[in-house]
Design a protein around this motif. Sequence first.
Motif, mmCIF file in Angstrom:
data_model
loop_
_atom_site.group_PDB
_atom_site.id
_atom_site.type_symbol
_atom_site.label_atom_id
_atom_site.label_comp_id
_atom_site.label_asym_id
_atom_site.label_seq_id
_atom_site.Cartn_x
_atom_site.Cartn_y
_atom_site.Cartn_z
ATOM 1 N N MET A 141 8.314 82.140 -21.376
ATOM 2 C CA MET A 141 9.169 83.275 -21.643
ATOM 3 C C MET A 141 8.318 84.435 -22.168
ATOM 4 O O MET A 141 7.470 84.245 -23.019
ATOM 5 N N ILE A 142 8.555 85.610 -21.645
ATOM 6 C CA ILE A 142 7.813 86.797 -22.045
ATOM 7 C C ILE A 142 8.732 87.658 -22.907
ATOM 8 O O ILE A 142 9.750 88.155 -22.417
ATOM 9 N N PRO A 143 8.406 87.841 -24.182
ATOM 10 C CA PRO A 143 9.304 88.561 -25.085
ATOM 11 C C PRO A 143 9.710 89.957 -24.608
ATOM 12 O O PRO A 143 10.878 90.326 -24.727
ATOM 13 N N LYS A 144 8.767 90.725 -24.083
ATOM 14 C CA LYS A 144 9.114 92.076 -23.618
ATOM 15 C C LYS A 144 10.127 92.019 -22.478
ATOM 16 O O LYS A 144 11.099 92.773 -22.463
ATOM 17 N N LEU A 145 9.896 91.151 -21.535
ATOM 18 C CA LEU A 145 10.814 91.022 -20.403
ATOM 19 C C LEU A 145 12.181 90.547 -20.876
ATOM 20 O O LEU A 145 13.210 91.073 -20.444
ATOM 21 N N GLU A 146 12.209 89.576 -21.760
ATOM 22 C CA GLU A 146 13.479 89.071 -22.288
ATOM 23 C C GLU A 146 14.225 90.173 -23.039
ATOM 24 O O GLU A 146 15.452 90.281 -22.939
ATOM 25 N N ALA A 147 13.501 90.998 -23.775
ATOM 26 C CA ALA A 147 14.129 92.099 -24.509
ATOM 27 C C ALA A 147 14.723 93.125 -23.550
ATOM 28 O O ALA A 147 15.821 93.655 -23.783
ATOM 29 N N ILE A 148 14.038 93.405 -22.462
ATOM 30 C CA ILE A 148 14.549 94.353 -21.463
ATOM 31 C C ILE A 148 15.779 93.769 -20.766
ATOM 32 O O ILE A 148 16.775 94.465 -20.562
ATOM 33 N N LYS A 149 15.734 92.493 -20.423
ATOM 34 C CA LYS A 149 16.899 91.838 -19.821
ATOM 35 C C LYS A 149 18.114 91.949 -20.743
ATOM 36 O O LYS A 149 19.219 92.271 -20.308
ATOM 37 N N HIS A 150 17.911 91.667 -22.009
ATOM 38 C CA HIS A 150 18.990 91.743 -22.993
ATOM 39 C C HIS A 150 19.531 93.170 -23.081
ATOM 40 O O HIS A 150 20.755 93.385 -23.114
ATOM 41 N N LEU A 151 18.648 94.126 -23.145
ATOM 42 C CA LEU A 151 19.042 95.532 -23.213
ATOM 43 C C LEU A 151 19.873 95.936 -22.000
ATOM 44 O O LEU A 151 20.921 96.574 -22.134
#
Length: 89
Positions: free
Chosen positions: A1-11
């Motif tokens: 899991m990539i935190p930046k990508l996960e944060a963008i998905k959530h956003l």
Amino acid sequence: MIPKLEAIKHLFLHEWDPIGVAEFPEASDEYDSYALRVFTALHDGATAQAIAEYLAWLELDHMGLSALSGRGEAIADKVIAIHLSTPTA
């Protein structure tokens, strides 16, 4: 899991959500491909303006919505903030 990508998905799902699917668990991955494209574009030097333009294109041309959600610029700024502040691993 990539935190930046996960944060963008959530956003994208919880703040951008131009088609209003956030409340449906089965649609939790609805914007993942768009988030991945933005994540990749950030590594290629995309600006907030370029991201906002991409989100507008998605809403009007790709999704066929009749009007912009009005959230694209704010979301683009938040994406840039994620890119600059969240660790990569």
